[in-house]
Enzyme design. Structure first.
Site, PDB file in Angstrom:
ATOM      1  N   LYS A 210       0.828  -1.206   0.000  1.00 49.75           N
ATOM      2  CA  LYS A 210       0.000   0.000   0.000  1.00 49.75           C
ATOM      3  C   LYS A 210       0.862   1.256   0.000  1.00 49.75           C
ATOM      4  O   LYS A 210       0.629   2.182  -0.770  1.00 49.75           O
ATOM      5  CB  LYS A 210      -0.937  -0.001   1.203  1.00 49.75           C
ATOM      6  CG  LYS A 210      -1.875   1.206   1.229  1.00 49.75           C
ATOM      7  CD  LYS A 210      -2.610   1.358   2.552  1.00 49.75           C
ATOM      8  CE  LYS A 210      -3.677   0.328   2.729  1.00 49.75           C
ATOM      9  NZ  LYS A 210      -4.551   0.624   3.891  1.00 49.75           N
ATOM     10  N   GLU A 216      10.488  -4.906   3.896  1.00 53.16           N
ATOM     11  CA  GLU A 216      10.693  -6.256   3.361  1.00 53.16           C
ATOM     12  C   GLU A 216      10.331  -6.308   1.880  1.00 53.16           C
ATOM     13  O   GLU A 216      11.064  -6.864   1.053  1.00 53.16           O
ATOM     14  CB  GLU A 216       9.845  -7.265   4.146  1.00 53.16           C
ATOM     15  CG  GLU A 216      10.222  -7.398   5.611  1.00 53.16           C
ATOM     16  CD  GLU A 216       9.436  -6.460   6.508  1.00 53.16           C
ATOM     17  OE1 GLU A 216       9.396  -6.708   7.730  1.00 53.16           O
ATOM     18  OE2 GLU A 216       8.867  -5.460   5.992  1.00 53.16           O
ATOM     19  N   GLY A 271      -4.581  -4.160   5.308  1.00 53.12           N
ATOM     20  CA  GLY A 271      -3.825  -5.202   4.628  1.00 53.12           C
ATOM     21  C   GLY A 271      -4.415  -6.588   4.791  1.00 53.12           C
ATOM     22  O   GLY A 271      -4.506  -7.362   3.830  1.00 53.12           O
ATOM     23  N   ARG A 272      -4.850  -6.920   6.009  1.00 53.14           N
ATOM     24  CA  ARG A 272      -5.356  -8.277   6.241  1.00 53.14           C
ATOM     25  C   ARG A 272      -6.741  -8.496   5.648  1.00 53.14           C
ATOM     26  O   ARG A 272      -7.263  -9.611   5.670  1.00 53.14           O
ATOM     27  CB  ARG A 272      -5.354  -8.577   7.750  1.00 53.14           C
ATOM     28  CG  ARG A 272      -6.105  -7.590   8.623  1.00 53.14           C
ATOM     29  CD  ARG A 272      -5.777  -7.835  10.087  1.00 53.14           C
ATOM     30  NE  ARG A 272      -6.380  -6.882  10.999  1.00 53.14           N
ATOM     31  CZ  ARG A 272      -5.861  -5.695  11.323  1.00 53.14           C
ATOM     32  NH1 ARG A 272      -4.714  -5.308  10.753  1.00 53.14           N
ATOM     33  NH2 ARG A 272      -6.458  -4.900  12.194  1.00 53.14           N
ATOM     34  N   GLU A 357      -3.984  -9.790  14.745  1.00 47.37           N
ATOM     35  CA  GLU A 357      -3.701  -8.377  14.509  1.00 47.37           C
ATOM     36  C   GLU A 357      -4.925  -7.527  14.843  1.00 47.37           C
ATOM     37  O   GLU A 357      -4.797  -6.383  15.286  1.00 47.37           O
ATOM     38  CB  GLU A 357      -3.295  -8.153  13.040  1.00 47.37           C
ATOM     39  CG  GLU A 357      -2.012  -7.360  12.908  1.00 47.37           C
ATOM     40  CD  GLU A 357      -1.548  -7.190  11.469  1.00 47.37           C
ATOM     41  OE1 GLU A 357      -0.340  -7.362  11.229  1.00 47.37           O
ATOM     42  OE2 GLU A 357      -2.365  -6.877  10.594  1.00 47.37           O
ATOM     43  N   HIS A 388      -1.373 -36.747  14.819  1.00 45.37           N
ATOM     44  CA  HIS A 388      -0.136 -37.440  15.187  1.00 45.37           C
ATOM     45  C   HIS A 388       0.883 -36.468  15.769  1.00 45.37           C
ATOM     46  O   HIS A 388       2.075 -36.775  15.817  1.00 45.37           O
ATOM     47  CB  HIS A 388       0.434 -38.161  13.964  1.00 45.37           C
ATOM     48  CG  HIS A 388      -0.498 -39.205  13.414  1.00 45.37           C
ATOM     49  ND1 HIS A 388      -0.477 -40.519  13.836  1.00 45.37           N
ATOM     50  CD2 HIS A 388      -1.507 -39.109  12.521  1.00 45.37           C
ATOM     51  CE1 HIS A 388      -1.424 -41.192  13.200  1.00 45.37           C
ATOM     52  NE2 HIS A 388      -2.063 -40.365  12.399  1.00 45.37           N
ATOM     53  N   LYS A 516       9.233  -2.515  13.943  1.00 39.25           N
ATOM     54  CA  LYS A 516       9.737  -2.078  12.626  1.00 39.25           C
ATOM     55  C   LYS A 516      10.610  -0.835  12.773  1.00 39.25           C
ATOM     56  O   LYS A 516      11.686  -0.732  12.189  1.00 39.25           O
ATOM     57  CB  LYS A 516       8.564  -1.795  11.691  1.00 39.25           C
ATOM     58  CG  LYS A 516       7.840  -3.043  11.218  1.00 39.25           C
ATOM     59  CD  LYS A 516       6.488  -2.747  10.624  1.00 39.25           C
ATOM     60  CE  LYS A 516       6.569  -1.934   9.348  1.00 39.25           C
ATOM     61  NZ  LYS A 516       5.233  -1.777   8.725  1.00 39.25           N
TER      62      LYS A 516
END
Length: 553
Positions: A210, A216, A271-272, A357, A388, A516
């Site tokens: 955005k 990153e 974002g999510r 979040e 398992h 960050k």
């Protein structure tokens, strides 16, 4: 606005639920089933192509009514309407949260702050459709005229988790031969391994950010651009191989991306929640735009169900209030997501971000500290594999772990009796979590094998399974675009409902920012040829020194 947090725990609705909890403390779920032959039918609801069996919960009709009374006391119906009409439900940033508008079919105009949101969404979908058609028809090619064979999506967080989940979930619907790769981590291994698999002449890069400043994403994009130029490309060719989805068009152009290859992002999409926007381009490129629209239609069907269904028959509301029930009244600290379908294997990862979040907050909307717990830890994994591994803790550990079992009735890949085996495992696990095994049952089981009394008494306690672990079973006929859209939207609304009860801002994430920012301050100290002499805490300083020494600085 809802009442303050102190009013929540003191409210008669909250106090009524505490009393219901006390009355159920020593009443096992299997007794509830024994006393009520219609229980499974009564606690079974449908919506948007999904079915929910919530009968295996510490639940009675009185508890369900009390949970809905709590929801109404928090003005859930008003808050639901506020979300859907575009009110500024993101309080700290003064923004609406209009992810539902992204999957609205365009029949209803939504104007927010003078902006015709519906028109902008429709225009973006049309641009996406034209772009996807050009790529898939091979009228848009790489700089040497070759058709694209690979797409690399570079993004992190919501720009990565949602699209990756859907790309893999809808693998049976692939309409193109495009191979889709995702690069999120700033660990150099991920971008290096990805670049080693692709051909610069036939690879399309999507930069998903955005702000176009997420470190990153930006650093990985720079590495990809440098690699592209070093392997035959040039600045002009970058324009035909690199696309962007961003709100910062100027930064994308500065990077070398042609303005016509920049798709919009909006402040009113977190974002999510951005999968439904142009962030979903890697999905559309792999399954085709028609299937992408089917995905949106499934999500919109869940939006309609969430808006219209009575609270007691509303899938997101029922699941949300059961989560409140266990988090705040039974002390559950985690919630397991258990998809019994290989294509849905990344669902827990996406829901971790969506839920944690959104609900990982410690103050209410007025900035006052909470006096109760907010969101649980979300975790889980795919199907029978977990049986398992970590299911052992659910069955015999000391913690209460509510779980969602998610399974299609039909498989895309009917191999021998595999799907029946899988379905039997799913039902067997949820039933075992509910009924458990008593000491007497364990002893009888061991006695039937001919074991001595001494050995029975020694071993039986280890075979006791308390049971009474609650679970939901969520089903769809098959993992289709519509079903996946509805499933993800279901959990979005579930998360919002819980935020309403807890009085949270479900759409900000200030906690993400601190680490960050501190990382940005530490980075120069790691890279400068000479130690700057700056200090932090002794642990950070020691670790910086270790890094510099290991890398010859």
């Amino acid at each position: 606005m809802p009442s303050s947090h102190s009013g929540l725990t003191a409210s008669p609705e909250w106090q009524a639920l505490l009393a219901h909890r006390d009355s159920l403390q020593n009443r096992p779920m299997k007794a509830l089933f024994a006393d009520d032959p219609e229980r499974a039918n009564r606690y079974f609801i449908n919506g948007a192509g999904l079915s929910l069996d919530f009968s295996r919960n510490r639940l009675t009709d009185e508890v369900l009514t009390a949970l809905m009374d709590l929801a109404r006391s928090r003005k859930l119906e008003d808050r639901r309407a506020a979300l859907l009409r575009g009110d500024k439900v993101n309080i700290t940033e003064g923004r609406p949260a209009l992810h539902t508008a992204l999957r609205n079919p365009g029949t209803d105009t939504l104007v927010v702050d003078g902006q015709n949101v519906t028109a902008e969404v429709s225009a973006t979908l049309a641009s996406m459709e034209a772009f996807v058609e050009d790529v898939l028809s091979q009228s848009r090619t790489g700089f040497t005229g070759k058709a694209f064979s690979d797409v690399v999506s570079i993004g992190i967080g919501g720009s990565f988790l949602g699209p990756k989940l859907v790309t893999e979930a809808l693998h049976p619907y692939r309409e193109s031969g495009l191979r889709c790769h995702y690069v999120a981590n700033i660990d150099g291994t991920e971008i290096s391994e990805t670049l080693a698999k692709i051909d610069p002449e036939t690879t399309l890069f999507l930069v998903q950010s955005k702000s176009f400043s997420t470190r990153e994403t930006l650093e990985n994009s720079k590495v990809a651009r440098k690699w592209f130029i070093e392997h035959g490309g040039n600045d002009q060719a970058v324009a035909s191989h690199f696309m962007a989805v961003t709100a910062n068009k100027a930064a994308a152009q500065k990077f070398g991306i042609d303005p016509s290859n920049v798709f919009p992002m909006w402040d009113w999409v977190g974002g999510r929640y951005s999968l439904w926007s142009a962030i979903g381009l890697p999905v559309a490129l792999t399954i085709g735009m028609d299937n992408f629209r089917r995905l949106l239609a499934g999500a919109h069907a869940m939006d309609t169900h969430f808006c219209d269904a009575p609270l007691e028959k509303n899938l997101p509301v029922v699941m949300a209030m059961l989560g409140i029930w266990y988090s705040n009244f039974w002390g559950a600290e985690t919630h397991a997501i258990l998809p019994y379908d290989h294509y849905l294997r990344n669902l827990p990862d996406h829901l971790q971000q969506l839920d944690m979040e959104s609900s990982g907050k410690r103050v209410d909307q007025q900035g006052k500290p909470l006096t109760y717990h907010s969101g649980p830890v979300i975790w889980g994994g795919v199907g029978a594999n977990g049986q398992h591994a970590y299911h052992q803790l659910i069955h015999q550990g000391t913690r209460l772990v509510p779980a969602d079992f998610i399974i299609p009735l039909q498989t895309h890949n009917p191999v021998a009796t595999h799907h029946a085996d899988l379905f039997a495992n799913c039902l067997g696990q949820s039933r075992a979590m509910m009924i458990g095994k008593t000491l007497e049952e364990a002893k009888a089981e061991l006695a039937s094998s001919g074991m001595t009394d001494a050995d029975i008494n020694r071993l039986a306690p280890h075979k006791v399974i308390p049971g009474n672990q609650p679970s939901n079973t969520l089903m769809m006929r098959k993992v289709t675009p519509e079903a996946v859209g509805a499933l993800i939207a279901l959990y979005e609304h579930r998360t919002y409902v819980q935020g309403v009860i807890w009085d949270l801002d479900s759409f900000d994430q200030w906690g993400v920012e601190l680490g960050k920012k501190l990382g940005e301050n530490i980075l120069p100290r790691l890279l400068k040829p000479k130690d700057s002499g700056e200090t932090s805490d002794s642990a950070t300083d020691n670790l910086i020194a270790l890094f510099r020494s290991a890398n010859g600085l």
